[in-house]
Enzyme design. Sequence first.
Site, PDB file in Angstrom:
ATOM      1  N   CYS A 249       0.830  -0.970   0.349  1.00 44.77           N
ATOM      2  CA  CYS A 249       0.172   0.018  -0.007  1.00 44.77           C
ATOM      3  C   CYS A 249       0.902   1.187  -0.251  1.00 44.77           C
ATOM      4  CB  CYS A 249      -0.846  -0.017   1.258  1.00 44.77           C
ATOM      5  SG  CYS A 249      -1.197  -1.454   1.516  1.00 44.77           S
ATOM      6  N   ALA A 251       1.368   4.125  -2.070  1.00 51.63           N
ATOM      7  CA  ALA A 251       1.262   6.037  -1.908  1.00 51.63           C
ATOM      8  C   ALA A 251       1.597   6.297  -1.149  1.00 51.63           C
ATOM      9  CB  ALA A 251       0.450   5.609  -3.529  1.00 51.63           C
ATOM     10  N   GLY A 253       4.821   6.963  -1.703  1.00 50.69           N
ATOM     11  CA  GLY A 253       5.697   6.143  -2.037  1.00 50.69           C
ATOM     12  C   GLY A 253       7.086   6.806  -1.239  1.00 50.69           C
ATOM     13  N   ASP A 330       1.086  -0.602   4.842  1.00 58.66           N
ATOM     14  CA  ASP A 330       0.811   0.776   5.780  1.00 58.66           C
ATOM     15  C   ASP A 330      -0.420   0.716   4.663  1.00 58.66           C
ATOM     16  OD1 ASP A 330       1.265   3.214   7.134  1.00 58.66           O
ATOM     17  OD2 ASP A 330       1.638   4.056   5.590  1.00 58.66           O
ATOM     18  N   CYS A 429      -1.047   5.198  10.339  1.00 55.64           N
ATOM     19  CA  CYS A 429      -1.151   6.236  11.476  1.00 55.64           C
ATOM     20  C   CYS A 429      -1.892   7.410  12.331  1.00 55.64           C
ATOM     21  CB  CYS A 429      -0.614   7.613  10.825  1.00 55.64           C
ATOM     22  SG  CYS A 429      -1.736   7.990   8.934  1.00 55.64           S
TER      23      CYS A 429
HETATM   24  C1  SAM Z   1      -1.783   5.420   4.394  1.00 59.33           C
HETATM   25  S1  SAM Z   1      -1.423   5.115   2.648  1.00 59.33           S
HETATM   26  C2  SAM Z   1      -0.029   4.460   2.188  1.00 59.33           C
HETATM   27  C3  SAM Z   1       1.466   5.649   2.849  1.00 59.33           C
HETATM   28  C4  SAM Z   1       2.613   4.750   1.848  1.00 59.33           C
HETATM   29  N1  SAM Z   1       2.547   3.526   2.406  1.00 59.33           N
HETATM   30  C5  SAM Z   1       3.913   6.288   1.989  1.00 59.33           C
HETATM   31  O1  SAM Z   1       4.483   5.766   2.807  1.00 59.33           O
HETATM   32  O2  SAM Z   1       3.694   7.749   1.387  1.00 59.33           O
HETATM   33  C6  SAM Z   1      -1.987   4.204   2.195  1.00 59.33           C
HETATM   34  C7  SAM Z   1      -2.184   3.793   0.618  1.00 59.33           C
HETATM   35  O3  SAM Z   1      -3.139   2.124   0.715  1.00 59.33           O
HETATM   36  C8  SAM Z   1      -3.722   2.394  -0.978  1.00 59.33           C
HETATM   37  N2  SAM Z   1      -4.141   1.124  -0.158  1.00 59.33           N
HETATM   38  C9  SAM Z   1      -5.523   0.815   0.181  1.00 59.33           C
HETATM   39  N3  SAM Z   1      -6.165  -0.663   0.441  1.00 59.33           N
HETATM   40  C10 SAM Z   1      -5.226  -1.087  -0.859  1.00 59.33           C
HETATM   41  C11 SAM Z   1      -4.812  -2.496  -1.754  1.00 59.33           C
HETATM   42  N4  SAM Z   1      -6.430  -3.555  -1.080  1.00 59.33           N
HETATM   43  N5  SAM Z   1      -3.876  -2.560  -2.214  1.00 59.33           N
HETATM   44  C12 SAM Z   1      -3.404  -1.833  -2.280  1.00 59.33           C
HETATM   45  N6  SAM Z   1      -3.462  -0.826  -1.840  1.00 59.33           N
HETATM   46  C13 SAM Z   1      -4.094   0.057  -1.136  1.00 59.33           C
HETATM   47  C14 SAM Z   1      -4.633   3.853  -0.552  1.00 59.33           C
HETATM   48  O4  SAM Z   1      -4.373   3.406  -2.087  1.00 59.33           O
HETATM   49  C15 SAM Z   1      -2.970   4.221   0.083  1.00 59.33           C
HETATM   50  O5  SAM Z   1      -2.645   5.094  -1.404  1.00 59.33           O
END
Ligand code: SAM
Length: 569
Positions: A249, A251, A253, A330, A429
Site C-alpha cells: 500500500c 503511494a 512512496g 501501511d 497513522c
Molecule cells: C496510508 S497510505 C500509504 C502511504 C505510504 N505507505 C507512504 O509511506 O507514502 C495507504 C495507501 O494504501 C492504498 N491501498 C489501500 N488498500 C489497498 C489495497 N488493497 N491494495 C493496494 N493499495 C491499497 C491507498 O490507495 C493508499 O494510497
Amino acid sequence: MSLYFDAVAILTAPSSGGSFKSRIYSARNLRASPAQIYALTTEAAKWDTVLADVIDKSGILALERKLSPLLALLLVHDHLIAKKGIAAPATHTLRQSIERHKARLKAEFTKARVRRGCATVEQFKAAVIREKRLADGTSHFVYPRWVRVNNIRTTLEEQLATTFKAYRRVESLSELATDEEPKPEPRLFIDPNIPDLVAVPFGADFTSSPAYKNGEIILQDKASCFPAYLLLGDRGPADAWEGDLVDGCAAPGNKTTHMASLLAKQQKGKSKKSNQMIFSMDASTVRSRTLQKMVGLAGADSVTVLQGQDFLALDHEDERFENVTGLLLDPSCSGSGIIGRDDVPQFTLPVALSKGPRSHGKKRKREDDDAEQSKATPGIPQAEPTDENDIADGNVDLERLTKLSSIQARIVEHALGFPNATHVTYSTCSIHLIENEGVVARILGTQVAKERGWRLLRRDEQPDGLRRWTKRGVREEQPAEGETGPSGSVDLPDEALEACIRSWQGDAEGLGGFFVAGFVRDPALATAPVPEIEQNSDNKMLDEDEEANAEDDDEDEDEDEEDWGGFSD
Ligand SMILES: C[S@@+](CC[C@H](N)C(=O)[O-])C[C@H]1O[C@@H](n2cnc3c(N)ncnc32)[C@H](O)[C@@H]1O
C-alpha cells in the site's frame, strides 16, 4: 486583484486531499502566482487575531459592503504589513475601499502594538505568535520539519556539509522551537532513533534546494520512518537483507523509497550490484502516479511500481514473488494520528455586521460568500509528509473504524501467506486501538499465522533505535473526559504490547499518532508442516544466486558467500 480572489477561493475550497501548499501549486485556473498566494495566506494567518481586531475596531465592514470578512483581512494584511502594500492599481475599487480608511486602520494597528509593549513590527509579530500558541495550548509542542537523507543519492555526512552547512547542531528537539521572526537561526537535530534522519525548525523550506529537487533529501515524518527501519534494521554489507521486498500500500512512496535507501546503504561498499527487487504498488491509479514519480526522483532503481494493483489480488504463487521475504503494509486508516491533517490556515475573522457577533476563541468557519470571483480549482497534490494518508476527511465513526480494521487485518493476513516471507510490518497513522493492537490480536489468531508460525517481533529483537523507543502498545482505549470516541480493550500479553510501537500527538517527541508492529516467522511455532521449499528458502535463494552469477569472477563469489552469512565453518 486576482491575488486576493484566488487566495480566498483556495482558502474556502473544500478539501481535496494533499497538503495546502500542494493544493495551491496544482490548482487550475489561478491567475496569481502560487508562490504569492501561499505567502499571502500563510503570512496573513499569523496575524489573523490582530487584523480581525483592527478591522472590527475601525468598523470598515459596515461601511464597505463589497468586502467579505476574509477578503478584508487579506487586503488589510497587505495594506498594513506587506512592503509594497496592496498588490493592485491605486485606482482599483477594492484597494480604495481599504485605503479610504488608512488613518483609522493605522491607528488601531499601532494601538494593538503599543498595548503589547512592542517597539517594532518584528517584535509585534513574535508577540502575536507567542500569544496564539499560548491560546491554543500548543506553546510547549515542538513540531519540527523532519528530513530523511536518501542513501541512494547521498549520505548524511555529505548533506551536513552541503544542504545543512549553515545549520547549527543542537542536542534536543526543544531547541528547535522558536519565536524569533522573521528568520530564525538555522538549527538541526540529528535523530537518535532513525538513522539518517534530521529535524529542523518547522518553517524551514527546502522546496527550492538542489538536494530536495534531486531527491537527495526527502521530507518524511519520523514516525513514518519506523516501518522500513523496523523491517530492514541496522544491517550492513556483512548481513544485508536477503530476498525481495513488497510494499503493498505504497503511494505516495515514502516508505518504499525509505526501504530502497536502507537497501542501498546495506549494499554500499559491495563491488557487485544487487539484483534485489522491491515490488511497490497502490490500488489507486492516481496515487500510483505520484508513487512512480517519487521512486524516480529518489533514484530507486530497485523498485518496480505496479500501478493500480490491489495487494489483495496478488497471487501468492506468482513466480515474480517467490523470492519475497519481507513485506511492508501501511494500509488506509482513519488518519486520526495526523497532526495538521488539514493544514489550510484557519482565520479568526472580523465580524461582518449583518452576520452577528464574533465568537471569541473559536475559529469561525470560512463562509461560502468569501469564495468570490475566482475559478481556481484545486488539482492533484504532489507528495508531502501529510499526503501519506488517502482519506481526505478525518471524521470517523465506529462503523467506519470497524470496516477499516477488517480491511487492515485482511491485508496483513494476505501478506503472511507469501510462501517465503519471513518478516512483515503493519503500520497506521491512527491512534485507535481497533486499528492497531486490535488488528495485531486478530492477526495472531488467524489460521495462517498459526500454521506458519508467525509471531510478533519482540522489542529485544528490534533494531537498536526502535528498541530504545519507549512508547509502546496499549491495552485499552477510553475517550478523554467529556469527549466521545471509540473505547475498548485487547487481550494481548505484556510482551506483545511491548513489541508494538506507538507515537502520540502533543508530547515532546514532535510526532503525530502512529502505530507499527513487526511479525516474524518462527518455524518452531508452525502448527502445520511447512513445505520443503519454504524451510529451505535461504538455500534456495543461494542456489539461484549461484546459478545467476555463474559467470561472475572469483572476487564476486567470495563476496557473495560473505554477505549471505548463512553457513559457517
Ligand atoms: C496510508 S497510505 C500509504 C502511504 C505510504 N505507505 C507512504 O509511506 O507514502 C495507504 C495507501 O494504501 C492504498 N491501498 C489501500 N488498500 C489497498 C489495497 N488493497 N491494495 C493496494 N493499495 C491499497 C491507498 O490507495 C493508499 O494510497
